[in-house]
Design an enzyme around this catalytic site. Structure first.
Site, short mmCIF file in Angstrom:
data_model
loop_
_atom_site.label_atom_id
_atom_site.label_comp_id
_atom_site.label_asym_id
_atom_site.label_seq_id
_atom_site.Cartn_x
_atom_site.Cartn_y
_atom_site.Cartn_z
N ASP A 49 2.32 52.68 35.14
CA ASP A 49 3.36 53.69 35.36
C ASP A 49 4.26 53.77 34.12
O ASP A 49 3.96 53.21 33.08
CB ASP A 49 4.17 53.38 36.62
CG ASP A 49 4.76 51.96 36.57
OD1 ASP A 49 4.67 51.30 35.52
OD2 ASP A 49 5.32 51.52 37.59
N ASP A 50 5.38 54.48 34.26
CA ASP A 50 6.25 54.66 33.10
C ASP A 50 7.23 53.50 32.95
O ASP A 50 8.43 53.70 32.83
CB ASP A 50 7.01 55.98 33.23
CG ASP A 50 6.06 57.15 33.04
OD1 ASP A 50 5.10 56.99 32.28
OD2 ASP A 50 6.29 58.19 33.67
#
Ligand code: 6R9
Length: 767
Positions: A637-638
């Site tokens: 994910d980020d």
């Protein structure tokens, strides 16, 4: 969904998902490779010394044996083959970032020949002495979780036993709200179990905490008796200023003994502690204060880290001004005077609100009744980064967390009562909660709390401490291993380190060359390494070697802990069998799991349970090799993992755009030799503003101020335009390639709204 019945346990035979047992009849995973596969040894290639042992067919250890397979030599093409195949995994988490591909390539290359067997003496005394023993226990933990965990939980003190239904879980959003409960109805107290129970068992005079100051000449210690008394005094004080069961207390303290003491005092009276890492800025602290509205803030005036004095009280003052502006004012700020860092008279002060710890706490009685808690009453909140700008308040409850941290600590470090244990993590992170404070103290262990920096006064400090206290279990992060490795072996070999027995690693994947250095140089090729994969959310270890049980592969976290069922799924949420790569999920709950995100159960479900319905989604990518060993490949994910600290790209972006000259920002992670990942920020400036060195420095300063120094970008890249799709979505994939200068791997840029921005960005690299 009620789960007192047993899920079906399937132990796959060969090739399938799950575990393979390395035993003599099944020689596959450690037998000598066929002649023709051998290649030339690379010049300068590191060689790991292998502890030669093997297993008898009954699973017990035998050896050292002359029939132990010689290590297979490694060629460059072997190595590259792995890098390439792993970088282009056909399914699952998609392509693995370059750094991880390299790490994995390194790992998988070594995996074939470097199987590190535990030595016979170690296994002979280990709590779990063979793969068979592990499998026996693991099998029971999966077939009968209620029975397995009840037996363990019974070793703790419960004022009232939990109800018949040992646990309840619904992890499937399609079946209703996600809910996890363990030992509900059971009444206990984790502080009582850490302290009173151990004192009653005769450990009153045993050292609970050793404190080593930043300056080598300052140290201290507390026995279990001393610690109990001090915790009671603080608990009494907190009660006196009105803190009640369920109230939040924000703690902003460095690594002093007062930090675990404060956590325990809160737990004793049922208050919910929210420890904020004392490297966070005033704004981050204020944000956390506003979110959980504490009755009291506990801090100290200053701390020395290496040669630098950090004025913590000033940061707290600023945070309290900010939070008051948001309508949350705190009446009491209990401040510990840390005399080695700053004198009282130099401390900023607000009469009426601020009070010196040393002036009030010692006046209270040294005994304090325990506030009994339901197993599902909240124990603490700990904020962690996610993929939006707002940190998530991870909430842990009492009973399951207690049983889980204690058990994972005991087995993953093969804990013995004579051990002296040192975990270098700060209590401001989950590792310091579960494995500086609760897990070890629940086991009656002797724990070291280190205030300073690991390279101060020089890079030998860790080993100096190891020798001084005869540390036997040393648990740290790959980033520290890499930085000490860079400083040279001389700092290590100068010290004896012969007390060391078990090493541990946490926070990010440990690359095999760091693993080997840790194993060979620090541990003198004697000490197994527990590479523990887990998260703030999981409360305790999820995938980890059990020292003495399994042969190790440098860089692999190996196998699941008892009760944990990891699965690897593809992008459609289908479980993938056998050797594969994909998203790491967990099916079924475990006692240490977090129960919600404070005040936002919907975000809890959306982030963790909706991406792959029916499973807890970790946010990590993972590969499983042919032998069932797990290799963590990093976040999907980020979230960037800098020196083991989770930092959301959105948090850094929102700090950058708060600067009046920054119009837009896009942040990506790039590989970093020591930190694992570094922060690389692309910034678009407001019309008419020119990019300058001064502006670059100010942008970095803005992030330091808003989040903390550890989140400061390593690179700022001026971006007059950002690569966006026609619908306006920033193509981070392209930014990652530019940031890591992999310019021949940019891929198709024709779908961009304006493909020319890519050339512009390349031209500006290094400006
Ligand atoms: C305990 C802790 C969690 C994230 C996690 C993963 C990474 C932690 C790891 C590891 C590979 C290990 N991570 N341990 N990756 N091998 N042994 O660090 O908690 O701060 O919440 O971070 O850290 O990416 O998802 P937390």
């Amino acid at each position: 969904m009620i789960c007192s019945s047993s899920p079906k346990f399937v132990l796959p035979s060969g090739g399938g998902r799950g575990l393979r047992v390395p035993s003599l009849p099944d020689r596959e995973i450690w037998s000598a490779p066929p002649e023709e596969e051998e290649g030339e040894e690379e010049e300068g290639e590191e060689k790991i010394s292998v502890m030669a042992s093997s297993y008898d067919s009954d699973g017990s250890l035998r050896g050292p044996s002359s029939s132990y397979p010689p290590s297979k030599k490694l060629t460059t093409s072997n190595y590259l083959r792995h890098v390439e195949s792993m970088a282009k995994v056909p399914s699952g988490a998609g392509s693995i970032p370059h750094l991880n591909a390299v790490i994995l390539g390194e790992s998988l290359a070594s995996e074939e020949n470097d199987l590190i067997f535990p030595n016979v003496e170690f296994s002979g005394q280990a709590l779990v002495s063979s793969p068979q023993k592990y499998l026996e226990m693991y099998k029971r933990s999966i077939e009968d979780p209620a029975g397995f965990w009840s037996d363990i939980a019974s070793e703790f003190y419960w004022k009232e036993k939990w109800s018949k239904e040992v646990y309840y879980q619904n992890l499937d959003v399609r079946e209703g709200p996600v809910k996890i409960e363990w030992f509900k109805g059971g009444v206990t107290n984790i502080c009582y179990n850490c302290l009173d129970r151990n004192v009653e068992a005769g450990l009153g005079e045993k050292i609970a905490l050793y404190w080593e100051g930043n300056e080598p000449e300052f140290d201290g210690k507390l026995t279990y008796n001393n610690l109990l008394h001090k915790v009671c005094q603080l608990a009494n004080y907190l009660k006196d200023v009105g803190v009640k069961k369920g109230d939040a207390v924000v703690v902003y303290l460095p690594m002093l003994m007062e930090l675990p003491m404060t956590m325990l005092a809160c737990a004793r009276i049922g208050a919910v502690h929210s420890v904020v890492f004392a490297g966070f800025s005033a704004e981050s602290l204020a944000q956390r204060i506003v979110d959980c509205k504490p009755k009291v803030v506990i801090t100290c005036n200053a701390v020395k880290r290496g040669p630098k004095v950090i004025n913590l009280k000033e940061i707290v003052d600023a945070a309290l001004v900010d939070s008051a502006k948001e309508g949350i004012s705190v009446d009491t700020c209990l401040t510990y005077e840390n005399p080695t860092a700053m004198k009282r008279e130099n401390t900023t002060w607000k009469e009426g609100r601020d009070i010196w710890w040393q002036d009030v706490v010692p006046r209270y009685p040294t005994n304090c009744d325990v506030e009994w808690a339901d197993a599902e009453d909240p124990l603490f909140l700990l904020y962690t980064s996610g993929s939006t700008g707002k940190p998530k308040g991870v909430l842990h409850t009492t009973g399951g967390y207690m049983v889980y941290t204690a058990t994972t600590f005991k087995y993953a470090f093969d804990y013995k009562p004579s051990d002296v244990y040192w975990c270098t993590a700060d209590c401001g992170w989950i590792t310091g909660h579960s494995y500086v404070s609760y897990g070890p103290l629940l086991n009656g262990a002797t724990v070291i709390i280190f205030e300073g920096a690991p390279n101060y006064p020089d890079s030998g400090r860790c080993w100096d401490i190891v020798d001084k206290y005869k540390v036997s279990i040393f648990y740290t992060a790959p980033t520290l291993v890499r930085s000490l490795m860079r400083d040279g072996d001389g700092y290590v070999s100068k010290y004896s380190r012969k007390s060391l027995r078990v090493l541990g690693s946490v926070g990010e994947p440990i690359n095999p060359s760091a693993w080997r250095w840790f194993f060979n140089v620090v541990g003198d090729s004697r000490c197994p390494i527990s590479d523990t994969w887990w998260q703030t959310e999981t409360g305790g270890f999820m995938i980890s070697p059990l020292p003495g049980a399994w042969p190790q592969k440098p860089g692999s976290a190996t196998f699941p802990f008892f009760g944990v069922q990891p699965v690897i799924v593809d992008e459609k949420g289908q479980e993938i069998e056998g050797e594969c790569s994909g998203y790491l999920c967990v099916k079924s709950s475990w006692p240490g799991a977090f129960r919600t995100l404070y005040g936002d159960h919907e975000r809890y479900e959306t982030t963790y349970f909706k991406p792959f319905p029916g499973y807890y989604f970790s946010g990590d990518g993972c590969s499983r090799d042919k032998d069932g060993y797990h290799w963590l490949t990093g976040r999907v994910d980020d979230v960037i993992n800098v020196s083991g600290h989770r930092i959301g790209t959105a948090e850094v972006e929102s700090a950058l755009v708060s600067h009046p000259h920054c119009a837009e920002a896009a942040v990506v992670g790039v590989e970093h030799e020591v930190k694992g990942q570094g922060i690389y920020a692309f910034v678009t400036l407001v019309e008419g503003v020119d990019y300058s060195e001064e502006l670059r420095r100010n942008l970095i300063l803005t992030v330091r101020k808003q989040i903390g120094a550890f989140a400061a970008p390593d690179n700022i890249h001026w971006a007059p335009g950002l690569p966006k799709t026609r619908s306006g979505k920033i193509m981070r994939r392209i930014l990652r390639k530019i940031a890591s200068r992999q310019l021949d791997e940019l891929g198709d840029t024709s779908t961009l709204a304006d493909p020319s921005v890519v050339d512009q960005l390349i031209a500006l690299a290094g400006v």
